[in-house]
Motif scaffolding. Structure first.
Motif: not given
Length: 313
Positions: A95-99, A259-262
Motif C-alpha cells: 500500500d502507499r505506506d506499506m513497504v 486489499l486491492w493489491t492482494l
C-alpha cells in the motif's frame, strides 16, 4: 531499527503464507478444471490441510545426496533458488505506506535479484551428476538468457512512463489510461516472468515425461520442498510485480489499498494456474521462437510507443 525488524517479520510471514495459499489454490483450481476431486481428506473440511500434510511428508523423507554429486553446490542450490524471492519482497509495496524499504532503484534491484533465483536450478543441474539434471540446467540457462531481455524491456517501458525506478513511485505515477497504453508491455512482462519461473507451458527444463524433473531429479525431502516453495514464491512475486507495474498496485475504488493489491495478485495467480491447465508444454524451438520472434519485438514496440507518448505529452 525496531521498525525495520517488524517490517521484515511481517514480510517473512507474508512470504511463508502467500505461497502456501497459492499452492493450495492450485490443487483445488486444477481439480475443478479437470473435473476431479483433488485433495479432499487432509484436515477434514475440503482438504484444507493438504499442504501441511505434504510438508510433513517431505520432512520425513530421507535426505539423499548422490555419491558423485558436488555436495556443497548440491546442498546450497535450493537456498539460492528460494532466498532471492524473499529479498525481492522487501521492496515491493503493498500500500502507499506499506513497504519495508523504498529504494530509489527498486525496479533495477528487483530485476537483478530475480535473475539470481534461476541460478539455483542451474547449480542443481550441474551439481547432481545426472545427465537429466544437466540437461535441465542447460535448458534453464537458455531460457533465462532468452526471456530476460523482453522482461527487462517491458519493465523499462513502465519506468520510462513513470519517470522513476522506485516501485512506490511508479504506482503513484500510474493512471487508469495506462491500462490500454501499457497492455502490450504487461502481457510481455507476465509471459516472460512465467518462462523464467519455468511454469507450464514454459516448463521444458523440468518436463517430467522427458527428463524426469530436470535439475530436481536427484533431490528428495526438504531440499525438494524448498524448490517447490521457490516456485510458488516466484508466482507470488511475479503477480506482485505485474500488479505494481501494470495494474496500478493499490489504486482502486472503495476498498483499502492493500486489499486491492492482494485482490489483483490472487487474480494473476489464478491466471498462472489457468495457463498451466489449458496449454500444452512448448517444444524447445517453439519456446525460443516465442521469445526472440514475438516477445522481444513486442517489447521494443511498447518501448517505442512509450517514448512517442512521453514526447507528445
Amino acid at each position: 531499527m525496531l521498525d525495520v525488524v517488524l517490517s521484515f517479520a511481517v514480510i517473512l510471514i507474508v512470504f511463508l503464507a502467500l505461497p502456501l495459499i497459492v499452492g493450495q489454490t492450485e490443487h483445488k483450481v486444477m481439480a475443478h478444471m479437470q473435473s476431479r476431486l483433488g485433495p479432499m481428506y487432509a484436515g477434514g473440511f475440503h482438504g484444507w490441510a493438504q499442504l501441511i500434510a505434504d510438508g510433513v511428508k517431505f520432512a520425513q523423507k530421507e535426505d539423499v545426496i548422490p555419491a558423485a554429486a558436488d555436495r556443497r553446490i548440491f546442498m546450497i542450490a535450493p537456498g539460492v533458488a528460494l532466498v532471492p524471492y524473499l529479498v525481492v519482497l522487501i521492496v515491493i509495496p503493498l500500500d502507499r505506506d506499506m513497504v519495508a524499504v523504498d529504494l530509489g532503484l527498486g525496479l533495477f534491484f528487483v530485476l537483478a535479484v530475480m535473475g539470481i533465483g534461476v541460478l539455483g536450478s542451474i547449480m542443481a543441474g550441474w551439481a547432481s551428476a545426472n545427465k537429466y539434471s544437466v540437461l535441465g540446467g542447460m535448458r534453464s540457462a537458455a531460457q533465462l538468457m532468452s526471456y530476460e531481455l523482453p522482461l527487462v524491456l517491458a519493465a523499462s517501458s513502465v519506468a520510462m512512463a513513470a519517470g522513476t525506478l522506485s516501485l512506490p513511485g511508479i504506482v503513484e505515477a500510474w493512471q487508469w489510461w495506462w491500462l490500454p497504453w501499457q497492455a502490450i508491455g504487461g502481457v510481455v512482462f507476465f509471459l516472460a516472468g512465467l518462462a523464467e519461473l519455468r511454469r507450464p507451458p514454459f516448463d521444458m527444463p523440468i518436463a517430467e515425461s522427458e527428463i524426469i524433473m530436470g535439475p530436481m531429479t536427484e533431490y528428495t525431502g526438504m531440499r525438494f520442498a524448498l524448490f517447490m516453495l521457490a516456485e510458488y514464491a516466484g508466482i507470488v512475486v511475479l503477480s506482485f510485480l505485474t500488479t505494481v507495474l501494470f495494474l496500478g498496485g493499490w489504486h482502486g475504488p472503495f476498498l483499502p489499498g492493500w486489499l486491492w493489491t492482494l485482490v489483483k495478485v490472487f487474480l494473476l495467480a489464478f491466471v498462472v494456474i489457468w495457463l498451466r491447465v489449458t496449454y500444452p508444454r512448448l517444444r524447445e524451438d517453439q519456446l525460443q521462437k516465442l521469445a526472440w520472434a514475438v516477445l522481444v519485438p513486442l517489447a521494443l514496440v511498447q518501448l517505442a510507443l512509450t517514448g512517442v507518448v512521453k514526447v507528445l505529452t
